[in-house]
Design a protein around this motif. Structure first.
Motif: not given
Lengths: 339, 241
Positions: A69-73, A222-231
Motif C-alpha cells: 500500500v505504501g509503495i503504491g501511495a 506479484a499479482m497481489s502486490s500489484f493490486l494492493t499498490a493500486l489501492a
C-alpha cells in the motif's frame, strides 16, 4: 435442465440486484460521512481480496501487505508532486514497483512455512516503514520522512484522480472492487487457481503432479502486490495526505488478515463478507471510543477471530453459503424428474 | 527398450547409506516389484527417481535421458508419475478437484481437465464420490485417489509406493486388477509393496533390497525360493504358492 437454468437465473438476478443497489446508493445516501465509511469498506474489501490471492489461494499468511500500500501511495504521490505525472500513471508505476518488490520478498520467504513466513513478512513491512520514516530524500525523490506528504487539492478532476465530493471516489473504488472480485473468480477456476490451492495444501503432492509450487506462488505474489499498490494510490488520492505511520502500519496489515480470516480466506466472498462485518465495528469504535479506548476494534477483532477459528475455522462464508444454498433450493426445488 | 535405468544409485543421509549401489532397469510395459524389509531403502530409491532428493552417487535414466537433478514437476511433464506411501490428498477439496490438479499437467482449459478427470474417476470406479471432500474418504478410496491423480498426468511410468497397505483382502484384489489394467493400457508400473500375495500376482520381475543393497532379483518364483530373500525378508514359513 430447465429448473437448473432458473436457479442460475435467480443467482444472476440477485447479483444484478446487489450491483444496482451498490451503484445506486450514492443517489439516495447523501451524507458524506456514510459515503466515507462505505468507501473505506470497499477499500478494505478490495485490499483483502488482493491479499487473498496469496494469503487465501496459496495458503500462506503474509502480514506485511501495508508495505505494498505504501509503495503504491508514495510512488504516485512523489511522481505527481515532483514531476506532475497523473496519479493514474503513477498508480501503474507503483503497481509494477510493488510487484517487483513482491517477487524479491517472495523468493527467499516462500521457502519458509507457517509462522516463519508470517514473521518474515512482518519484518519486511516494518522494515519498509522504518526506512521511509528515516529517509527524507531517496536519491532525487523527496519522501519527507516521518512528516509525510501532502497533496495540495489543486487541478481537481478525473485526470488528477482528485475530487471535492465523495461520489467519484465511491464509484472508482467500487469498480476496482468489482474488477478484483471478477479476477479472483476467474483465477480460482483456472489452472493457476488449482495449482495455488494444491501447492498451498500439500506442496509435495502438488509438485509430483507437475506443479512448480514456488513459481505459482511468485506469480500470485506479484499479482497481489500489484493490486494492493493500486489501492495505495487510491488511498493517497482519497485522503490527500500520506505518512508512514498511517499507511505502512502493522495495524493495516493485521486488519487485512483479520478480515480475510474471519470472512473466509481462499473464498471469493470471504473478503467482502469480512469487510462488511468488521469495518463498521472498526469505524464505530473509532467514532465513539477513539478518545477513551483507542484500539478497541483490534480487541474486538481478536475476540471474534478466536471464536470464528473455534467454531468456523474456514471463516463465516462457509455457514452463510450453506444457508444461501438451502434457501436457493427451497425457493426452486429439485426438479422432479429428468426430461 | 528400457524406460527406467538406475546405475549404481547411492543415497546417503549424513552417515547413513540408505541406498547402496543399486542397479536395476525396467522394460517398457513391464510391472516391476521392489520388495524388502522396513527401512531397506525402497521409498528412498523412489524419492530419488521422482526428483525429491538428488542421488549422492550414480545415475538415473528415464527414457534414455539422464534425470539426476530434475525437479519433480518437470519429471511429471516428461511422463513420470508417483503416489505417496503416506497419502497426501488435498483434503479440503473434492475428489474431482484433486484429480483435476493432475489433469492440468497436460490440459490448460478447465473444461478439458474436468472431462479428462471424470474419465479417470470412472475408470477407477470413483465417479460416485467425485463431489466428496478428499479428507472424508476411506483409506481404500484415498489410495485409489492417489492413483487417479497420478494417472491424470498421463504418465508413461507410474511409481506406486505401497498403494495396498491397509486395505482389506477384497480391496487388495481390486487394486491388483486395477494395476494389471494399467499395464494393458500401456503404462509401465514400478511397485513397492509388502503384501506378498499381491506382488507375486502382479510382477513380471522382482528386485529385493536389504540395507540399501540388492540381494536378489528375478521372476517371482525364483525370488520366493531364494535363500537370502527368505532369510532377510520372507521368513522360513513362507511357502511358494
Amino acid at each position: 435442465m430447465g429448473e437448473q437454468m432458473t436457479r442460475q437465473n435467480l443467482q444472476i438476478s440477485s447479483l444484478l440486484l446487489v450491483g444496482i443497489i451498490t451503484f445506486g446508493l450514492p443517489l439516495v445516501l447523501r451524507s458524506p460521512t456514510y459515503l466515507h465509511i462505505l468507501i473505506l469498506l470497499y477499500l478494505y474489501a478490495y485490499l483483502t481480496s488482493s491479499w487473498n490471492l496469496v494469503g487465501g489461494f496459496a495458503g500462506v499468511l503474509p502480514l506485511g501487505h501495508a508495505a505494498f500500500v505504501g509503495i503504491g501511495a508514495y510512488s504516485s504521490t512523489i511522481l505527481y508532486l515532483q514531476y506532475g505525472i497523473s496519479p493514474w500513471l503513477g498508480m501503474i508505476v507503483g503497481g509494477i514497483l510493488a510487484a517487483i518488490v513482491g517477487i524479491i520478498i517472495g523468493l527467499p520467504t516462500f521457502k519458509m512455512r507457517g509462522a516463519y513466513f508470517a514473521l518474515a513478512t512482518i519484518a519486511f513491512g516494518e522494515g519498509i516503514r522504518v526506512m521511509v520514516e528515516n529517509i527524507d530524500y531517496l536519491g532525487p525523490f523527496n519522501l519527507n520522512g516521518p512528516r509525510g506528504l501532502q497533496i495540495p487539492p489543486r487541478n481537481v478532476g478525473l485526470t488528477n484522480l482528485m475530487f471535492t465530493t465523495k461520489e467519484p471516489y465511491y464509484y472508482i473504488i467500487l469498480i476496482m472492487l468489482v474488477a478484483v472480485l471478477a479476477l479472483t473468480y476467474f483465477i480460482s477456476r483456472s489452472k493457476l487457481g488449482y495449482y495455488l490451492n494444491a501447492g498451498g495444501e500439500e506442496p509435495e503432492a502438488a509438485m509430483s503432479l507437475g506443479v512448480n509450487v514456488a513459481r505459482c506462488k511468485l506469480i500470485a505474489m506479484a499479482m497481489s502486490s500489484f493490486l494492493t499498490a493500486l489501492a495505495g494510490t487510491f488511498y493517497a488520492q482519497f485522503t490527500l495526505f500520506i505518512h508512514p505511520k498511517s499507511i505502512i502500519s502493522l495495524d493495516l496489515s493485521f486488519e487485512i488478515a483479520f478480515i480475510a480470516l474471519i470472512g473466509g480466506r481462499g473464498s471469493i466472498a470471504g473478503p467482502v463478507l469480512g469487510a462488511l462485518l468488521l469495518r463498521p465495528v472498526s469505524d464505530f469504535s473509532r467514532i465513539y471510543f477513539g478518545a477513551t479506548l483507542p484500539g478497541l476494534h483490534l480487541i474486538i477483532f481478536g475476540t471474534v477471530l478466536v471464536l470464528v477459528m473455534i467454531y468456523q475455522p474456514r471463516g463465516l462464508q462457509e455457514p452463510l453459503t450453506r444457508v444461501y444454498h438451502k434457501l436457493l433450493y427451497r425457493l426452486i426445488p429439485e426438479p422432479a424428474g429428468t426430461e | 527398450m528400457k524406460i527406467l535405468e538406475l546405475k549404481n544409485l547411492t543415497k546417503d543421509f549424513g552417515g547413513l547409506r540408505a541406498v547402496d549401489n543399486l542397479n536395476l532397469s525396467i522394460d517398457d510395459g513391464q510391472i516391476l516389484g521392489l520388495i524388502g524389509p522396513n527401512g531397506a531403502g525402497k521409498s528412498t530409491a523412489f524419492n530419488c527417481i521422482a526428483g525429491v532428493y538428488p542421488p549422492s552417487e550414480g545415475d538415473i535414466y528415464f527414457n534414455g535421458e539422464k534425470i539426476n537433478n530434475e525437479k519433480p514437476w518437470n519429471l511429471c511433464k516428461k511422463g513420470l508419475a508417483r503416489t505417496f506411501q503416506i497419502v497426501k490428498p488435498f483434503s479440503s477439496k473434492s475428489v474431482l478437484y484433486n484429480v483435476m490438479v493432475g489433469s492440468f499437467a497436460n490440459k490448460d482449459k478447465r473444461a478439458d481437465a474436468e472431462k479428462k478427470s471424470l474419465e479417470i474417476l470412472k475408470y477407477l470406479h470413483l465417479e460416485d464420490k467425485k463431489d466428496i471432500r478428499a479428507g472424508n474418504l476411506t483409506i481404500a478410496d484415498r489410495k485409489r485417489l492417489e492413483i487417479a491423480r497420478a494417472l491424470a498426468t498421463e504418465p508413461r511410468l507410474l511409481l506406486l509406493d505401497e498403494v495396498m497397505a491397509g486395505l482389506r483382502p477384497t480391496e487388495v484384489d481390486e487394486m491388483v486388477e486395477i494395476i494389471k489394467n494399467l499395464r494393458e493400457s500401456g503404462i509401465t508400473v514400478f511397485v513397492i509393496e509388502h503384501i506378498m500375495r499381491a506382488i507375486m500376482a502382479l510382477s513380471d520381475w522382482i528386485v529385493v533390497i536389504h540395507f540399501g543393497q540388492k540381494i536378489a532379483e528375478g521372476i517371482p518364483e525364483t525370488v520366493a525360493a531364494d535363500e537370502n530373500v527368505i532369510k532377510a525378508y520372507l521368513g522360513e514359513e513362507y511357502g511358494v504358492s
